[in-house]
Motif scaffolding. Structure first.
Motif, PDB file in Angstrom:
ATOM      1  N   GLN A  23      45.710  37.886  37.748  1.00 59.49           N
ATOM      2  CA  GLN A  23      45.658  39.311  38.074  1.00 59.49           C
ATOM      3  C   GLN A  23      47.042  39.891  38.247  1.00 59.49           C
ATOM      4  O   GLN A  23      47.344  40.984  37.783  1.00 59.49           O
ATOM      5  CB  GLN A  23      44.847  39.510  39.359  1.00 59.49           C
ATOM      6  N   GLY A  24      47.915  39.155  38.962  1.00 60.67           N
ATOM      7  CA  GLY A  24      49.262  39.656  39.216  1.00 60.67           C
ATOM      8  C   GLY A  24      50.038  39.801  37.938  1.00 60.67           C
ATOM      9  O   GLY A  24      50.766  40.784  37.730  1.00 60.67           O
ATOM     10  N   THR A  25      49.903  38.829  37.036  1.00 65.05           N
ATOM     11  CA  THR A  25      50.630  38.908  35.773  1.00 65.05           C
ATOM     12  C   THR A  25      50.144  40.057  34.937  1.00 65.05           C
ATOM     13  O   THR A  25      50.906  40.795  34.323  1.00 65.05           O
ATOM     14  CB  THR A  25      50.456  37.571  35.001  1.00 65.05           C
ATOM     15  N   LEU A  27      41.393  44.312  50.722  1.00 61.44           N
ATOM     16  CA  LEU A  27      40.659  44.799  49.546  1.00 61.44           C
ATOM     17  C   LEU A  27      40.987  43.971  48.318  1.00 61.44           C
ATOM     18  O   LEU A  27      40.115  43.670  47.505  1.00 61.44           O
ATOM     19  CB  LEU A  27      40.989  46.270  49.288  1.00 61.44           C
ATOM     20  N   ARG A  28      42.243  43.590  48.180  1.00 60.70           N
ATOM     21  CA  ARG A  28      42.622  42.772  47.023  1.00 60.70           C
ATOM     22  C   ARG A  28      41.935  41.411  47.080  1.00 60.70           C
ATOM     23  O   ARG A  28      41.450  40.897  46.067  1.00 60.70           O
ATOM     24  CB  ARG A  28      44.137  42.590  46.954  1.00 60.70           C
ATOM     25  N   THR A  61      46.467  49.845  44.242  1.00 62.26           N
ATOM     26  CA  THR A  61      45.155  50.501  44.254  1.00 62.26           C
ATOM     27  C   THR A  61      44.447  50.312  45.587  1.00 62.26           C
ATOM     28  O   THR A  61      43.837  51.235  46.125  1.00 62.26           O
ATOM     29  CB  THR A  61      44.272  49.963  43.114  1.00 62.26           C
ATOM     30  N   GLY A  62      44.534  49.101  46.146  1.00 60.36           N
ATOM     31  CA  GLY A  62      43.902  48.830  47.433  1.00 60.36           C
ATOM     32  C   GLY A  62      44.486  49.681  48.543  1.00 60.36           C
ATOM     33  O   GLY A  62      43.760  50.229  49.378  1.00 60.36           O
ATOM     34  N   ILE A  63      45.811  49.801  48.545  1.00 58.98           N
ATOM     35  CA  ILE A  63      46.479  50.627  49.550  1.00 58.98           C
ATOM     36  C   ILE A  63      46.100  52.095  49.373  1.00 58.98           C
ATOM     37  O   ILE A  63      45.826  52.812  50.337  1.00 58.98           O
ATOM     38  CB  ILE A  63      48.009  50.450  49.469  1.00 58.98           C
ATOM     39  N   ALA A 102      37.110  45.467  40.446  1.00 53.41           N
ATOM     40  CA  ALA A 102      38.189  44.645  39.892  1.00 53.41           C
ATOM     41  C   ALA A 102      39.541  45.346  39.957  1.00 53.41           C
ATOM     42  O   ALA A 102      40.575  44.709  40.207  1.00 53.41           O
ATOM     43  CB  ALA A 102      37.860  44.273  38.441  1.00 53.41           C
ATOM     44  N   ARG A 103      39.548  46.648  39.757  1.00 51.50           N
ATOM     45  CA  ARG A 103      40.811  47.381  39.726  1.00 51.50           C
ATOM     46  C   ARG A 103      41.548  47.317  41.060  1.00 51.50           C
ATOM     47  O   ARG A 103      42.771  47.395  41.120  1.00 51.50           O
ATOM     48  CB  ARG A 103      40.531  48.842  39.360  1.00 51.50           C
ATOM     49  N   VAL A 104      40.794  47.179  42.147  1.00 58.00           N
ATOM     50  CA  VAL A 104      41.401  47.129  43.475  1.00 58.00           C
ATOM     51  C   VAL A 104      42.300  45.916  43.637  1.00 58.00           C
ATOM     52  O   VAL A 104      43.195  45.890  44.473  1.00 58.00           O
ATOM     53  CB  VAL A 104      40.298  47.137  44.566  1.00 58.00           C
TER      54      VAL A 104
END
Length: 491
Positions: free
Chosen positions: A483-485, A327-328, A351-353, A338-340
């Motif tokens: 995204q990670g940051t 999902l990510r 969020t994906g999990i 985007a939030r996933v």
């Protein structure tokens, strides 16, 4: 802004001996070589061997060994093709990323969402089955156990990738111990007469009706059963973004696949059908239980029930892990919300999990309300879906090799043996299994559900392109650091 093809993201002027270096994905490299090896082993061993092979033995007799061998060879080609792609560009999105790069945006979208659906539906089945295994010892409603199992594994996956890896390590260790133990005990029965088996002898493999006791046609029909016993073997590709020294670690894990298939599948079945004639096995009863009972091992059913429970937990654990990562990957390409795509402070796709686990809870409800038809339809997604994913890997590999030949992409130093011949042969094998699905009721159901799923994917893609025709573009590796940051992820 349009979404660029991945081939333009790779420096095509790079010397062919050099491999593409992926951008940071934001994940923590928390999976050690020891853990990856065990995930690779455990991914190839599931309830298909421990439980489902009983009915397959009754249907094909000793010829089932040849079916497992043929399917195992096809899986080796798929995994070596994937391995070559992974050493070219190791990314967590894996199959979906390569589909996007070599086949276009729709293929990446379809592959990512299909693989997500494969594991969500598989997980729905496994957590419910886990509840039934617990019923063997305790009078607890299966849906309660299913909910508890899902909650615990969900929590473990949220804490860290390392905890997921450790859980999978021990789940796999239990399965391996059971198989090796059975093989060693079986060899003892055959060589020194250990136990109380009636007529143990390797001649059971051909003396009771021959190798093909029900004819070649019936043996051929077991290929569809056998192939799905290997579901999960491709999971090692999803770990690429979180494996330490992925090129070396993943290569080692894939190289040992023939040994794993030879020992855990071929070796186990050879011993099982030597200790007891194939006529002693039946659908609905584990062949391991039958062999242990024939030998005279006490509590045989309880031991194998525990191993089956472990296999179900392992499958669900892997499903939660892989769906969150897929999902990510979809999100970072603009093909999921985007939030996933955000990472937690522990560098896991929270969020994906969570979204995947939430859908799996619906599976518990569906199974409680309609344990037969509705649930059969849901889990049928995994039947055709995994064949599609494996086929995409092979097609992507063929295109990659053609571009290497053209000099537009760097060559990997980890090549699929026998290519380009072995790739279309493996594709042909997968096509044969799809054709065989037409000849059984369950197979036709799977194909019908697969067609419905394909329609949903097309509708989803049409909606995606209408709402966001430009997309966010690029590969997941390009967006991951940002995204990670932004979400507090660490690398």
């Amino acid at each position: 802004m349009t979404i660029p093809d991945h081939q333009h993201l790779t420096n095509t002027s790079t010397h062919p001996s050099q491999l593409a270096t992926p951008e940071p994905e934001g994940y923590a490299r928390g999976l050690s070589s020891r853990t990856i090896q065990m995930i690779a082993i455990g991914g190839a061993i599931g309830t298909g061997l421990f439980y489902g092979s009983g009915g397959a033995i009754a249907q094909a007799g000793p010829a089932l060994i040849l079916s497992y061998l043929a399917a195992g060879l096809a899986m080796f080609v798929v995994m070596r093709a994937l391995g070559e792609l992974l050493t070219y560009r190791p990314v967590s999105g894996s199959f979906a990323e390569y589909a996007h790069e070599f086949l276009g945006r729709f293929a990446g979208f379809a592959t990512g969402w299909t693989y997500w659906a494969v594991w969500v539906s598989t997980c729905m089945a496994e957590i419910t089955v886990a509840g039934k295994y617990i019923e063997y010892w305790f009078d607890i409603q299966p849906w309660i156990t299913a909910l508890v199992v899902l909650t615990v594994l969900f929590g473990a996956n949220l804490i860290s990738v390392r905890l997921f890896g450790e859980a999978e390590f021990w789940f796999s260790a239990i399965k391996i111990t059971a198989i090796v133990g059975m093989i060693l005990i079986g060899i003892g029965v055959l060589t020194i007469g250990f136990g109380h088996a009636a007529h143990p002898s390797v001649t059971n493999l051909w003396a009771d009706g021959g190798v093909f006791p029900h004819g070649f046609g019936q043996s051929l029909m077991t290929l569809q059963i056998v192939l799905f016993a290997y579901v999960g073997v491709e999971l090692v590709g999803v770990t690429a973004g979180e494996a330490r020294d992925p090129k070396k670690t993943l290569r080692k894990a894939i190289n040992t696949l023939p040994v794993r298939i030879g020992l855990f599948y071929i070796g186990a079945l050879l011993v099982i059908m030597s200790v007891a004639s194939w006529r002693n096995f039946q659908s609905g009863k584990s062949p391991f239980v039958e062999v242990f009972e024939q030998i005279g091992i006490p509590a045989a059913a309880g031991i194998i029930n525990f191993v089956l429970l472990t296999a179900a937990l392992s499958s669900c654990n892997s499903g939660i892990y892989s769906t969150g990562r897929m999902l990510r990957s979809l999100s970072l390409r603009g093909e999921a919300p985007a939030r996933v795509g955000t990472l937690s402070s522990r560098a896991v796709p929270f969020t994906g999990i969570s979204l995947s686990a939430g859908v799996m809870v619906l599976g518990v409800v569906v199974n409680a309300v309609s344990p037969d038809k509705a649930f059969t339809y849901i889990t049928s997604v995994s039947t055709v879906g995994i064949i599609f994913v494996w086929a995409v890997i092979l097609v992507c590999h063929m295109i990659y090799r053609s571009r290497v030949t053209d000099g537009t992409l760097p060559a990997s130093d980890y090549r699929l043996p026998g290519a380009p011949v072995t790739t279309p042969l493996a594709l042909g094998f997968l096509g044969l299994v799809v054709v065989l699905l037409f000849f059984t009721d369950s197979g036709r159901t799977a194909l019908a559900v697969g067609a419905v799923w394909a329609g949903l994917v097309c509708v989803g893609y049409a909606a995606l392109t209408r709402l966001a025709p430009a997309g966010r573009g690029g590969s997941s590796s390009q967006h991951a650091a940002e995204q990670g940051t932004r979400s507090g992820g660490t690398q």
